[in-house]
Enzyme design. Structure first.
Site, short mmCIF file in Angstrom:
data_model
loop_
_atom_site.label_atom_id
_atom_site.label_comp_id
_atom_site.label_asym_id
_atom_site.label_seq_id
_atom_site.Cartn_x
_atom_site.Cartn_y
_atom_site.Cartn_z
N ASN A 177 0.93 -1.23 -0.04
CA ASN A 177 -0.08 0.00 -0.12
C ASN A 177 0.86 1.37 -0.02
OD1 ASN A 177 -1.59 1.93 0.33
ND2 ASN A 177 -2.96 1.04 2.10
N LYS A 179 3.12 0.81 3.27
CA LYS A 179 2.95 -0.20 4.27
C LYS A 179 2.98 -1.36 3.42
CE LYS A 179 -1.22 -0.83 7.05
NZ LYS A 179 -2.66 -1.01 7.08
N ARG A 217 -2.24 -2.16 -3.69
CA ARG A 217 -3.56 -1.21 -3.57
C ARG A 217 -3.43 -0.20 -4.59
NH1 ARG A 217 -5.35 3.22 0.60
NH2 ARG A 217 -7.56 3.13 -0.07
N HIS A 260 -13.47 1.63 -0.93
CA HIS A 260 -13.46 0.71 -0.15
C HIS A 260 -14.04 -0.77 -0.75
CE1 HIS A 260 -14.11 4.11 3.21
NE2 HIS A 260 -12.84 3.70 3.31
N HIS A 314 -18.75 0.45 6.28
CA HIS A 314 -17.21 0.47 6.66
C HIS A 314 -16.91 1.86 7.34
CE1 HIS A 314 -13.11 -0.14 5.47
NE2 HIS A 314 -12.91 1.12 5.87
N LEU A 315 -16.92 1.78 8.66
CA LEU A 315 -16.81 2.89 9.42
C LEU A 315 -15.47 2.93 9.83
CD1 LEU A 315 -20.33 2.73 11.35
CD2 LEU A 315 -19.61 3.78 8.97
N GLY A 316 -14.45 3.78 9.20
CA GLY A 316 -13.02 3.94 9.70
C GLY A 316 -12.73 5.30 9.84
N ASN A 317 -11.65 5.88 9.66
CA ASN A 317 -11.46 7.48 9.42
C ASN A 317 -12.38 7.90 8.22
OD1 ASN A 317 -9.84 7.98 11.76
ND2 ASN A 317 -8.16 6.97 10.74
N ARG A 362 -13.59 14.17 7.10
CA ARG A 362 -14.73 14.90 5.79
C ARG A 362 -16.16 14.94 5.95
NH1 ARG A 362 -12.34 9.86 3.01
NH2 ARG A 362 -10.33 10.32 2.15
N ASP A 364 -11.13 11.55 16.00
CA ASP A 364 -11.15 10.11 16.54
C ASP A 364 -12.29 9.97 16.98
OD1 ASP A 364 -8.46 8.26 17.36
OD2 ASP A 364 -10.46 8.07 18.42
N ARG A 390 -13.19 7.80 19.44
CA ARG A 390 -12.97 7.38 20.67
C ARG A 390 -13.01 8.85 21.61
NH1 ARG A 390 -8.46 3.34 19.68
NH2 ARG A 390 -8.14 5.00 18.24
N VAL A 449 -14.61 1.87 13.69
CA VAL A 449 -15.48 2.25 14.34
C VAL A 449 -16.54 1.10 14.53
CG1 VAL A 449 -17.41 3.92 14.89
CG2 VAL A 449 -15.22 4.79 14.07
N GLU A 504 -8.26 -6.07 4.42
CA GLU A 504 -8.13 -5.44 3.00
C GLU A 504 -6.76 -6.28 2.44
OE1 GLU A 504 -9.26 -1.48 4.62
OE2 GLU A 504 -9.63 -1.28 2.21
P1 ADP Z 1 -8.73 3.66 8.64
O1 ADP Z 1 -9.85 4.49 7.96
O2 ADP Z 1 -7.57 4.92 8.82
O3 ADP Z 1 -8.12 2.40 8.43
P2 ADP Z 1 -9.83 2.55 11.05
O4 ADP Z 1 -10.85 1.47 10.33
O5 ADP Z 1 -8.31 2.02 11.81
O6 ADP Z 1 -9.06 3.84 10.22
O7 ADP Z 1 -10.83 3.32 11.99
C1 ADP Z 1 -10.13 4.47 12.94
C2 ADP Z 1 -11.59 4.75 13.72
O8 ADP Z 1 -11.84 3.62 14.51
C3 ADP Z 1 -10.77 6.14 14.65
O9 ADP Z 1 -11.84 7.04 14.53
C4 ADP Z 1 -10.99 5.51 16.00
O10 ADP Z 1 -11.50 6.32 16.97
C5 ADP Z 1 -12.06 4.25 15.84
N1 ADP Z 1 -12.12 3.42 16.93
C6 ADP Z 1 -11.19 2.45 17.09
N2 ADP Z 1 -11.52 1.49 18.21
C7 ADP Z 1 -12.60 2.43 18.64
C8 ADP Z 1 -13.52 2.03 19.78
N3 ADP Z 1 -13.27 0.95 20.67
N4 ADP Z 1 -14.48 2.76 19.93
C9 ADP Z 1 -14.89 3.61 18.90
N5 ADP Z 1 -14.27 3.88 18.01
C10 ADP Z 1 -12.99 3.29 17.96
#
Ligand code: ADP
Length: 362
Positions: free
Chosen positions: A8, A15, A60, A149, A175-178, A208, A248, A250, A297, A350
């Site tokens: 990646n 990575k 990727r 994604h 799919h809930l990440g950053n 975003r 973030d 959290r 998330v 992934e």
């Molecule tokens: P990326 O899109 O960079 O791959 P990830 O899939 O790792 O990101 O998701 C990162 C997000 O997940 C951050 O907002 C982080 O706060 C959130 N996250 C990770 N662990 C938890 C948790 N236990 N509770 C709530 N949110 C979390």
């Protein structure tokens, strides 16, 4: 053992993982940061791998446009096509391509495969991917919805179908990440997704905005903002970061728990958008067999899953809060026995999906 070297390659980092496709195991991995020269960084990884010889290298690549509908063996022509698609993803495709070129130079004789984030969504129907703007402008500029994604959706939808024992399952996958998006998947085919021509559209994300009235851009432009400033505002300074000062999840949840009203509003906006799309995709699919949560998330936040589906028992969606609250790294069901639509948590992978697709092309 079929060893795949998964790459990646970003603008300032590479990575990588060494994956054995047969055992689905990650054997080695690393992150090289502050990369200025992709070729010397790749030679560094080659040295680190020592006498390990991957059978194939999987890369990727963010944007495959309308050209690439599946993982593709890299040739000079494929490199040129990825370069041409840089107009659609100027921040991502050039560093992805630099990684491909560096790997081809560093590992002579090892085949390279490009795996595109957009490819899985090439099954979208015209009515789903067409923006209602001047058709000539759209054609000339490649303006349409592509979705992203895709590698994650491919992995998670297969794992979900396996868990349900139903390859024809209708799935709504969050799919809930950053970065965050959602897709409606029917028997393994993507029929709708929330990211569009770029990853900016759709859900509220870490930094975003997701969906907004495009008229806001004209308003801000007339007030003196430049295009670069608008780009930065919406892609890097919006979403949870823009609303609360932290992108973030959290942090935002922590602040809200202490009574911070701004953080609580941000969570409410985030959840409101999830529910908006959930309803829309139930209608697009004509019902669903399962709602699936994945990425940082989605996998780790019971509160987010709970808020996304709260009060939907009438639609046949009901969580078992003790299953939902239990910590686990496994793919699992978190809905109650009474729930007509299952709710699943399925960790994404992934890198393994890229490795599988690269190995399958051998
Ligand atoms: P990326 O899109 O960079 O791959 P990830 O899939 O790792 O990101 O998701 C990162 C997000 O997940 C951050 O907002 C982080 O706060 C959130 N996250 C990770 N662990 C938890 C948790 N236990 N509770 C709530 N949110 C979390």
């Amino acid at each position: 053992m079929t060893l795949v070297f998964v790459v990646n390659s970003g603008s300032s980092s590479i990575k990588w993982e060494l994956v054995d496709v047969e055992s689905a195991e990650k054997l080695r991995g690393g992150l090289i940061e502050r990369v200025t020269d992709h070729e010397s960084a790749m030679l560094g990884i080659l040295e680190e791998l020592g006498d390990v010889h991957p059978a194939v290298i999987g890369h990727r690549v963010v944007h495959g446009g309308s050209v690439f509908t599946a993982a593709t063996l890299v040739t000079d022509e494929v490199e040129a096509a990825i370069e041409e698609l840089s107009a659609l993803a100027p921040l991502h495709n050039p560093p992805n391509l630099a990684g491909i070129r560096a790997a081809r130079a560093a590992f002579p004789g090892v085949p390279n495969v490009a795996v595109f984030d957009t490819a899985f969504h090439q099954t979208l129907a015209p009515e789903a991917y067409t923006y209602a703007i001047d058709a000539d402008v759209a054609r000339e500029q490649g303006i349409r919805r592509y979705g992203f994604h895709g590698t994650s959706y491919q992995y998670v939808s297969k794992a979900s179908a396996d868990l349900l024992g139903n390859p024809a399952a209708k799935l709504i996958v969050f799919h809930l990440g950053n970065g965050a998006s959602v897709a409606a998947i029917d028997a393994g085919r993507s029929v709708e997704t929330s990211m569009g021509m770029t990853p900016l559209e759709g859900l509220v994300m870490g930094t975003r905005s997701g969906d907004l009235d495009a008229g806001i851009l004209f308003h801000l432009g007339r007030s003196g903002a430049t295009l670069d400033e608008l780009d930065t505002l919406l892609n890097r300074r919006s979403g949870m970061l823009g609303l609360t000062g932290s992108g973030d999840m959290r942090d935002v949840q922590g602040k809200a728990a202490q009574g911070d009203a701004e953080a609580q509003l941000a969570l409410d906006v985030y959840h409101h958008r999830l529910r908006h799309y959930l309803g829309a995709y139930l209608a697009q699919l004509g019902g669903a067999d399962a709602i699936v949560f994945t990425a940082g998330v989605g996998e780790n936040s019971p509160a987010t899953r709970s808020a996304a589906v709260a009060g939907m028992a009438g639609l046949g969606i009901e969580l078992d809060e003790s299953l939902n609250g239990a910590a686990s790294k496994e793919a699992r069901v978190v809905s109650s026995g009474a729930s007509r639509i299952a709710v699943l948590v399925v960790p994404t992978n992934e890198e393994l999906e890229i490795a599988r697709q690269a190995a399958a092309l051998l």
